[in-house]
Design an enzyme around this catalytic site. Structure first.
Site, PDB file in Angstrom:
ATOM      1  N   GLU A   1      -5.952   6.993  -1.209  1.00 11.85           N
ATOM      2  CA  GLU A   1      -5.721   5.785  -0.361  1.00 11.85           C
ATOM      3  C   GLU A   1      -6.522   4.622  -1.228  1.00 11.85           C
ATOM      4  OE1 GLU A   1      -4.323   5.005   2.669  1.00 11.85           O
ATOM      5  OE2 GLU A   1      -3.630   6.918   1.768  1.00 11.85           O
TER       6      GLU A   1
ATOM      7  N   HIS B   1       1.743   4.691  -3.066  1.00  9.66           N
ATOM      8  CA  HIS B   1       2.034   6.142  -3.066  1.00  9.66           C
ATOM      9  C   HIS B   1       3.220   6.476  -3.895  1.00  9.66           C
ATOM     10  CE1 HIS B   1      -1.086   7.176  -0.264  1.00  9.66           C
ATOM     11  NE2 HIS B   1      -0.525   6.555   0.790  1.00  9.66           N
TER      12      HIS B   1
ATOM     13  N   HIS C   1       0.792  -1.032   0.013  1.00  6.27           N
ATOM     14  CA  HIS C   1      -0.075   0.042  -0.018  1.00  6.27           C
ATOM     15  C   HIS C   1       0.753   1.176   0.080  1.00  6.27           C
ATOM     16  CE1 HIS C   1      -3.503   2.614   1.355  1.00  6.27           C
ATOM     17  NE2 HIS C   1      -2.406   3.150   1.963  1.00  6.27           N
ATOM     18  N   GLU C   2       1.971   1.380   1.032  1.00  4.82           N
ATOM     19  CA  GLU C   2       2.678   2.471   0.909  1.00  4.82           C
ATOM     20  C   GLU C   2       3.396   2.728  -0.437  1.00  4.82           C
ATOM     21  OE1 GLU C   2       2.357   4.669   3.230  1.00  4.82           O
ATOM     22  OE2 GLU C   2       1.035   3.355   4.317  1.00  4.82           O
TER      23      GLU C   2
END
Length: 291
Positions: free
Chosen positions: A179, A134, A130-131
């Site tokens: 997100e 970004h 998930h990070e």
């Protein structure tokens, strides 16, 4: 035990980016002078301080330091075809993970110890991915400012005078939309929608003792109930009031979005176009402000 995954060689962010993220990012880019304002704010706050403070207060993960976590990072980065950033673990009672990606500086990801205690290895990899999402989506300085807004409140004097309330609200709205793209990156890296949705369930109401008792199927039913509340104008208004001050969408909504996208043609086409390989070997199958 190793397991088969598809490497997404040449993956581009526009191939999985959520439409809400694309729209919100486009809106930010159209604000005149916003990039300059962000750089001035970061300079005034001392972006170097946050970088050095993290190095001083966390444990950097690597081949000789928490190697299992390091392997999870490398595997996720390889699948998503993105350069692996620095990874740190910090002692903190609130389960959380976040990314700082300041232009011209080494990007880094931080995981809180309480988050690691809550999740299985495969779920931890979903958080890391998930990070990485970004970084893949080049959320860059917008992400850094959004993280500073959420992390610096109460730590930086007169923070409210430094960032206009309207800009703060727009940055939080952008972060909530971003997100959704990063949850998709987590799914692409783990290639198991239940893993990603399980993370969201545990962040909503889990603990090391309660997590084994949680029922993911019941949580998905809960998400559908949340949808039903919005069938009328009052329900939609209540949900908007509930989320407008949050940095992240509510967990049930994120789980619902992953449930839907994992059954989409877009997701299947991305996996079909990739290259099959074997990764693992760290028992990864064994298992923020919310992440």
């Amino acid at each position: 035990m190793s397991f088969s995954k598809t490497l997404l060689v040449g993956l581009r962010s526009e191939q999985f980016r959520h439409p809400l993220d694309l729209r919100a990012t486009t809106a930010l880019k159209q604000i005149p002078g916003l990039d300059v304002l962000i750089r001035n704010l970061l300079g005034a706050l001392g972006e170097q301080y946050f970088y050095l403070e993290n190095i001083a207060s966390g444990v950097q993960v690597g081949p000789k330091q928490l190697p299992d976590l390091h392997q999870l990072l490398l595997e996720a980065a390889e699948v998503l075809d993105v350069e692996a950033p620095q990874l740190y673990v910090r002692q903190h009672p609130v389960p959380n993970a976040y990314t700082f990606a300041m232009r011209g500086r080494q990007a880094f990801v931080v995981l809180h110890t309480s988050l690691l205690e809550l999740l299985t290895p495969e779920e931890i990899q979903a958080v890391i991915a998930h990070e990485l999402g970004h970084l893949k989506c080049e959320h860059g300085v917008y992400l850094t400012l959004a993280n500073l807004i959420t992390l610096a409140v109460g730590q930086v004097p007169n923070w409210g005078t430094l960032v206009a309330q309207s800009l703060q609200a727009q940055m939080l709205e952008w972060l909530r939309c971003a997100e959704f793209s990063c949850d998709r990156a987590a799914l692409l890296a783990t290639q198991n929608p239940r893993t990603v949705m399980s993370v969201l369930m545990k962040l909503a109401g889990g603990s090391p003792s309660l997590s084994p008792q949680l029922n993911l199927d019941a949580f998905l039913e809960q998400a559908r109930s949340y949808d039903a509340i919005g069938d009328d104008a009052l329900g939609e208004t209540l949900k908007q009031l509930q989320t407008e001050q949050l940095s992240h969408p509510v967990p049930v909504l994120r789980a619902r979005e992953i449930d839907r996208w994992s059954s989409s043609q877009n997701y299947y086409d991305l996996l079909k176009s990739g290259q099959s390989c074997y990764t693992g070997g760290t028992n990864a199958t064994g298992g923020w402000r919310n992440w």
